[in-house]
Design a protein around this motif. Sequence first.
Motif, mmCIF file in Angstrom:
data_model
loop_
_atom_site.group_PDB
_atom_site.id
_atom_site.type_symbol
_atom_site.label_atom_id
_atom_site.label_comp_id
_atom_site.label_asym_id
_atom_site.label_seq_id
_atom_site.Cartn_x
_atom_site.Cartn_y
_atom_site.Cartn_z
ATOM 1 N N PRO A 14 0.801 -1.236 0.000
ATOM 2 C CA PRO A 14 0.000 0.000 0.000
ATOM 3 C C PRO A 14 0.832 1.284 0.000
ATOM 4 C CG PRO A 14 -0.258 -1.210 2.069
ATOM 5 C CD PRO A 14 0.531 -2.083 1.155
ATOM 6 N N TYR A 60 -2.246 -2.226 7.326
ATOM 7 C CA TYR A 60 -3.669 -2.437 7.061
ATOM 8 C C TYR A 60 -4.415 -1.108 7.009
ATOM 9 C CZ TYR A 60 -8.416 -4.006 6.994
ATOM 10 O OH TYR A 60 -9.727 -4.188 6.612
ATOM 11 N N ALA A 63 -3.719 0.524 3.779
ATOM 12 C CA ALA A 63 -4.433 -0.201 2.714
ATOM 13 C C ALA A 63 -5.917 0.167 2.720
ATOM 14 C CB ALA A 63 -4.249 -1.707 2.883
ATOM 15 N N HIS A 64 -6.498 0.267 3.902
ATOM 16 C CA HIS A 64 -7.906 0.643 4.031
ATOM 17 C C HIS A 64 -8.144 2.058 3.496
ATOM 18 C CE1 HIS A 64 -11.857 1.004 6.047
ATOM 19 N NE2 HIS A 64 -11.468 2.252 6.267
ATOM 20 N N GLY A 67 -8.016 2.266 -0.120
ATOM 21 C CA GLY A 67 -9.307 1.851 -0.684
ATOM 22 C C GLY A 67 -10.232 3.043 -0.856
ATOM 23 N N HIS A 96 -12.750 -1.828 3.484
ATOM 24 C CA HIS A 96 -12.221 -3.028 4.151
ATOM 25 C C HIS A 96 -12.030 -4.168 3.152
ATOM 26 C CE1 HIS A 96 -11.898 -1.813 8.290
ATOM 27 N NE2 HIS A 96 -13.144 -1.365 8.314
ATOM 28 N N ALA A 99 -8.923 -3.394 1.248
ATOM 29 C CA ALA A 99 -7.725 -3.595 2.076
ATOM 30 C C ALA A 99 -7.404 -5.078 2.241
ATOM 31 C CB ALA A 99 -7.903 -2.933 3.443
ATOM 32 N N MET A 103 -4.050 -6.894 0.942
ATOM 33 C CA MET A 103 -3.142 -7.527 1.907
ATOM 34 C C MET A 103 -2.867 -9.001 1.579
ATOM 35 S SD MET A 103 -2.334 -5.133 4.139
ATOM 36 C CE MET A 103 -1.837 -5.903 5.661
#
Length: 134
Positions: A14, A60, A63-64, A67, A96, A99, A103
């Motif tokens: 990410p 995370y 990454a979220h 998104g 979510h 993400a 991941m």
Amino acid sequence: MVETLSRKNQTSNPFELCEKLNIIVIPWNLDSDTNGFYKYIRRNRFIFYNSNLPEHQIKYVVAHELGHAVLHTRLNATFTKSIHWSNLSKIEVEAHQFAVSLMIADIDIKKFNTKKEICLYAGIPLEMEKYINK
């Protein structure tokens, strides 16, 4: 979308994706209830993450928020700890899902026995195991 984005940019990390997409990622000393947030200001995209989070959670959170940057570009969003996992808005669910997909993009999930094992290995909150397609 995650597969296309990862393939086009040759990474599923990410932080690297944010760099390639010109999304500015900023660590910030946020309130303990806030994991991070996405902000869109005058065609500029920013991801702020709580610099007090443990290292395994930061990836995370980014990454979220990525998104949100990709799926909901012009909407500002905050990722807080107090929101109950079962009562998420549509855009939070989508972030979510994004993400989780990001991941696990480079992981052979077939080698794991359970979704919980995948979450623990990939740094995904256990509450998000429902978004893993195994």
